[in-house]
Motif scaffolding. Structure first.
Motif, mmCIF file in Angstrom:
data_model
loop_
_atom_site.group_PDB
_atom_site.id
_atom_site.type_symbol
_atom_site.label_atom_id
_atom_site.label_comp_id
_atom_site.label_asym_id
_atom_site.label_seq_id
_atom_site.Cartn_x
_atom_site.Cartn_y
_atom_site.Cartn_z
ATOM 1 N N LEU A 367 2.669 -3.951 38.774
ATOM 2 C CA LEU A 367 4.040 -3.994 38.245
ATOM 3 C C LEU A 367 4.146 -3.391 36.848
ATOM 4 O O LEU A 367 5.132 -3.630 36.155
ATOM 5 C CB LEU A 367 4.532 -5.442 38.227
ATOM 6 N N ALA A 368 3.164 -2.592 36.454
ATOM 7 C CA ALA A 368 3.188 -2.014 35.103
ATOM 8 C C ALA A 368 4.434 -1.165 34.887
ATOM 9 O O ALA A 368 5.066 -1.224 33.823
ATOM 10 C CB ALA A 368 1.933 -1.190 34.866
ATOM 11 N N ASN A 369 4.811 -0.377 35.886
ATOM 12 C CA ASN A 369 5.985 0.480 35.735
ATOM 13 C C ASN A 369 7.260 -0.361 35.653
ATOM 14 O O ASN A 369 8.150 -0.091 34.843
ATOM 15 C CB ASN A 369 6.069 1.462 36.900
ATOM 16 N N TYR A 370 7.329 -1.387 36.488
ATOM 17 C CA TYR A 370 8.486 -2.284 36.454
ATOM 18 C C TYR A 370 8.588 -2.979 35.105
ATOM 19 O O TYR A 370 9.677 -3.098 34.531
ATOM 20 C CB TYR A 370 8.376 -3.307 37.579
ATOM 21 N N GLU A 371 7.460 -3.437 34.579
ATOM 22 C CA GLU A 371 7.459 -4.110 33.278
ATOM 23 C C GLU A 371 7.875 -3.151 32.159
ATOM 24 O O GLU A 371 8.570 -3.548 31.216
ATOM 25 C CB GLU A 371 6.075 -4.698 33.018
#
Length: 458
Positions: A367-371
């Motif tokens: 979820l790095a991109n979402y975060e």
């Protein structure tokens, strides 16, 4: 509010009984009370004729007087009060040719499913079950009252309602009822788009959306009401990005991950975000599958589907934008600041972010991109001034510009610089525009940069 509705519904029944009429709570409210759920509305059935109901209640709407159906308005709330009746000779899959006033038992037996055929006397506290509804509640099953094919022939929408109740209540479906739904499934196409849409919205409520899709498949209704979604079955994807399987399995997993309190449009965004993949699928020389421009094709398909089901324009526009833009979020960290901010400031952004989160979590991505996106959105929320452009066309007209493409290009450039933190207030923006106009930068075909090179003529 719900307890207030129950109190008012009790008083309506009491008033009818005081005048010598039988009066009961009926249908979904009785079912929900037996399941320990809080009813959202209360319907009543009575031996009183429409004119007698009208005489007892000053505010009364004759919404279906010919069928014995009145709506009583009490304390600002509507309550459907219907005279006991029987119906027969359905000619169009919805409307009975003949209606006759009848007994409470006969009225119960004309209803769709046993779990909706329960009557309750709120004055005496007495439950009346002439159709075996309590046994079916105990067994957690949806069963038609009487011969299933007859019930579905009376109103074809009941085919979809059977799937919806099974999904909403997490019930099974009695085998003969399920067999009849499957046999008559094509008849759902005869039902008006608005009625189908309303049932589908209930079936795809976030709390039961995954079960809703499963029941549409099991009832063989999915291809009848949402053929674009049915076409996702068997559309295989590159296992590098989608190890879960074909596109429909991807959708199933996203629906299972929906929060129960999600935006009601989120299940629809999930259902539709990849419907452009089947018509766009290609295979390269190495055997890898690609779906170039599926988001654009899917946006057009979503627009057509929403128009077919008569979605509200605002809902349709948001869903189309979700489908069109859902791939952009994967490139968020490579975007210019202004581009990313434009993306996140659109009305559909919050829905698209949730769609992106579900997309990542159900395909094994971190979820790095979402975060990163969430952090960027929080920064925007801390700078509310960015939500509105610094200048409008009126401001440029006041400086002597004429309406036209050049004005539009200059406004876009001002907005871009604002979102890039290069222009921070009205005065800075106006000074910058004045300088550009003095340089003649807004008069040519490319006002975005007076010193930029011109493209060679072809």
């Amino acid at each position: 509010m719900a307890s207030d509705l129950a109190s008012i519904a009790l008083e309506i029944a009491r008033r009818l009984q005081t005048r010598g009429h039988a009066a009961y709570w009926v249908g979904g409210c009785v079912r929900d009370l037996q399941l320990g759920r809080q009813p959202q509305d209360y319907d009543l059935a009575t031996s009183a004729r429409p004119e007698e109901v009208e005489a007892l209640f000053p505010r009364c709407l004759p919404v279906g007087r010919q069928f014995g159906v009145m709506v009583v308005i009490e304390e600002g709330h509507p309550f459907q009060v219907a005279t006991f009746r029987t119906e027969n000779h359905y000619t169009d899959g919805r409307h009975p040719a003949q209606v006759a006033f009848a007994s409470a038992q006969e009225d119960a037996r004309r209803r769709d499913f046993t779990i909706n055929g329960l009557f309750y006397d709120p004055v005496k506290g007495e439950l009346l079950d002439w159709v075996g509804g309590m046994e079916d509640l105990r067994l957690r099953r949806v069963r038609a009252i009487g011969p299933p094919e007859e019930r579905f022939a009376e109103d074809h929408l009941r085919l979809l309602r059977a799937a919806r109740f099974a999904a909403q209540l997490d019930f099974d479906m009695e085998p003969a009822t399920l067999q009849a739904v499957r046999h008559l499934a094509p008849a759902i196409r005869k039902v008006s788009a608005e009625r189908v849409r309303d049932e589908l919205k209930k079936l795809f409520h976030p709390g039961c959306a995954a079960r809703g899709l499963a029941w549409l498949e099991r009832c063989q209704l999915l291809g009848e009401v949402l053929p674009e979604v049915a076409a996702l079955a068997g559309c295989q994807q590159d296992p590098l990005y989608h190890p879960e399987g074909d596109v429909l399995e991807h959708v199933r997993r996203m629906l299972r991950a929906l929060p129960a309190d999600a935006n009601p449009l989120l299940p629809w965004a999930v259902l539709l975000h990849d419907i452009g993949k089947p018509p766009c699928q290609e295979e390269d020389a190495a055997g890898r599958r690609h779906f170039h421009h599926h988001e654009r094709v899917g946006a057009d398909m979503t627009d057509a589907l929403c128009r077919r089901l008569r979605f509200a324009n605002e809902e349709r526009e948001i869903l189309v934008e979700c489908v069109r833009s859902h791939m952009k979020y994967h490139q968020a960290r490579q975007m210019r600041r202004s581009t990313l901010r434009r993306l996140l400031l659109r009305p559909s952004a919050s829905l698209e972010l949730e769609l992106h989160r579900l997309d990542c979590t159900t395909t094994g991505r971190d979820l790095a991109n979402y975060e990163f996106l969430q952090a960027a959105r929080q920064q925007l929320e801390a700078q509310p001034a960015l939500a509105r452009p610094l200048l409008t066309g009126k401001d440029l007209l006041a400086l002597g510009m004429s309406p036209g493409p050049a004005m539009g290009r200059l406004l876009r450039e001002v907005r871009d610089k604002q979102l890039h933190d290069e222009l921070n207030n009205y005065e800075e923006a106006m000074n910058w525009v004045r300088q550009r106009l003095q340089e003649g930068g807004a008069s040519g075909p490319n006002p975005a940069g007076a010193n930029s090179k011109k493209c060679p003529e072809s």
